[in-house]
Design a protein around this motif. Structure first.
Motif, mmCIF file in Angstrom:
data_model
loop_
_atom_site.group_PDB
_atom_site.id
_atom_site.type_symbol
_atom_site.label_atom_id
_atom_site.label_comp_id
_atom_site.label_asym_id
_atom_site.label_seq_id
_atom_site.Cartn_x
_atom_site.Cartn_y
_atom_site.Cartn_z
ATOM 1 N N LEU A 214 0.837 -1.192 0.000
ATOM 2 C CA LEU A 214 0.000 0.000 0.000
ATOM 3 C C LEU A 214 0.876 1.247 0.000
ATOM 4 O O LEU A 214 1.910 1.281 0.666
ATOM 5 N N ILE A 215 0.424 2.255 -0.734
ATOM 6 C CA ILE A 215 1.183 3.492 -0.886
ATOM 7 C C ILE A 215 0.212 4.664 -0.752
ATOM 8 O O ILE A 215 -0.781 4.726 -1.475
ATOM 9 N N GLU A 216 0.497 5.585 0.154
ATOM 10 C CA GLU A 216 -0.345 6.760 0.330
ATOM 11 C C GLU A 216 0.372 7.976 -0.234
ATOM 12 O O GLU A 216 1.585 8.109 -0.092
ATOM 13 N N THR A 217 -0.403 8.850 -0.868
ATOM 14 C CA THR A 217 0.154 10.093 -1.367
ATOM 15 C C THR A 217 -0.925 11.165 -1.401
ATOM 16 O O THR A 217 -2.093 10.891 -1.157
ATOM 17 N N TYR B 290 3.115 5.977 -10.016
ATOM 18 C CA TYR B 290 2.508 4.781 -9.425
ATOM 19 C C TYR B 290 1.604 4.074 -10.423
ATOM 20 O O TYR B 290 1.644 2.842 -10.550
ATOM 21 N N LYS B 291 0.820 4.811 -11.169
ATOM 22 C CA LYS B 291 -0.062 4.199 -12.161
ATOM 23 C C LYS B 291 0.741 3.487 -13.245
ATOM 24 O O LYS B 291 0.401 2.367 -13.644
ATOM 25 N N ARG B 292 1.812 4.115 -13.729
ATOM 26 C CA ARG B 292 2.669 3.502 -14.758
ATOM 27 C C ARG B 292 3.320 2.219 -14.268
ATOM 28 O O ARG B 292 3.664 1.354 -15.064
ATOM 29 N N GLU C 283 -6.900 2.627 -4.937
ATOM 30 C CA GLU C 283 -7.879 1.877 -4.147
ATOM 31 C C GLU C 283 -8.808 2.784 -3.371
ATOM 32 O O GLU C 283 -9.953 2.423 -3.125
ATOM 33 N N ALA C 284 -8.311 3.942 -2.939
ATOM 34 C CA ALA C 284 -9.138 4.805 -2.096
ATOM 35 C C ALA C 284 -8.736 6.256 -2.263
ATOM 36 O O ALA C 284 -7.582 6.577 -2.554
ATOM 37 N N ARG C 285 -9.721 7.106 -2.046
ATOM 38 C CA ARG C 285 -9.511 8.551 -2.023
ATOM 39 C C ARG C 285 -10.282 9.065 -0.821
ATOM 40 O O ARG C 285 -11.494 8.903 -0.754
ATOM 41 N N VAL D 4 -4.765 6.394 -1.859
ATOM 42 C CA VAL D 4 -4.153 5.132 -1.440
ATOM 43 C C VAL D 4 -4.067 4.232 -2.661
ATOM 44 O O VAL D 4 -5.087 3.832 -3.239
ATOM 45 N N PHE D 5 -2.838 3.938 -3.059
ATOM 46 C CA PHE D 5 -2.579 3.013 -4.152
ATOM 47 C C PHE D 5 -2.258 1.649 -3.575
ATOM 48 O O PHE D 5 -1.742 1.543 -2.453
ATOM 49 N N ALA D 6 -2.534 0.606 -4.349
ATOM 50 C CA ALA D 6 -2.231 -0.760 -3.929
ATOM 51 C C ALA D 6 -1.586 -1.510 -5.078
ATOM 52 O O ALA D 6 -1.854 -1.237 -6.254
ATOM 53 N N LYS D 7 -0.732 -2.441 -4.711
ATOM 54 C CA LYS D 7 -0.113 -3.311 -5.708
ATOM 55 C C LYS D 7 -0.049 -4.708 -5.126
ATOM 56 O O LYS D 7 0.474 -4.912 -4.026
#
Length: 173
Positions: free
Chosen positions: A119-122, A135-137, A143-145, A158-161
């Motif tokens: 998980l990555i928050e920015t 992050y998208k590339r 996952e969340a805003r 919040v990004f997830a991979k």
């Protein structure tokens, strides 16, 4: 990334003599406030003191020259979830694939530790547009805003991979 650039760098664990260069990198990054820089340095200090909750690796561009770093760690009370807390590349060394190398290094470490999710928050601020695209590339999904999280008009993204098992990563290489 050009082959000659890739040959010049290596990712290695944090050492105490890296701290001053990491501080310079953090201060040179236009996105971080003084409070964020102080927090990142506290995490570096805790890591150097042996705190197992933080795993820090640096990207060494040339001997003794830190071109970037990343910090990740297991998310408490989860089974196999990890957080990517920081990923910073020297502004003078960006667009060379160093961020991608640091992210891949974190993913591989998470896989070796049996992790399954990163998980990555920015921030949603316009100054983070390059970060969001990065992050998208690199296969991360939004996952969340959380609207107005940091302050009015600044949402937490919040990004997830999903992380492949270590055996699958080795087979890709």
């Amino acid at each position: 990334m050009r082959a000659e650039t890739a040959a010049k760098v290596r990712i290695r664990p944090l050492r105490s003599d890296d701290r001053p260069q990491i501080e310079q990198l953090l201060r040179a990054a236009a996105n971080f406030t003084a409070e964020e820089v102080a927090t990142a340095l506290e995490v570096i200090d805790e890591t150097l003191a042996g705190d197992p909750d933080y795993l820090v690796n640096v990207l060494e561009g040339s001997p003794r020259q830190v071109a970037g770093y990343e910090c990740h760690g297991p998310t408490p009370l989860t089974a196999g979830t990890f957080d990517l807390y920081w990923i910073v590349v020297d502004p003078r060394a960006q667009a060379r694939g160093y961020g991608r190398q640091l992210l891949r290094g974190a993913e591989e470490d998470v896989a070796r530790r049996g992790g399954r999710l990163l998980l990555i928050e920015t921030s949603s601020q316009a100054s983070y547009d390059k970060t969001i695209r990065f992050y998208k590339r690199n296969g991360c999904r939004l996952e969340a805003r959380i609207h107005n999280f940091y302050c009015p008009g600044d949402d937490k993204l919040v990004f997830a991979k999903d992380i492949q098992p270590a055996s699958e990563i080795r087979n890709r290489s």
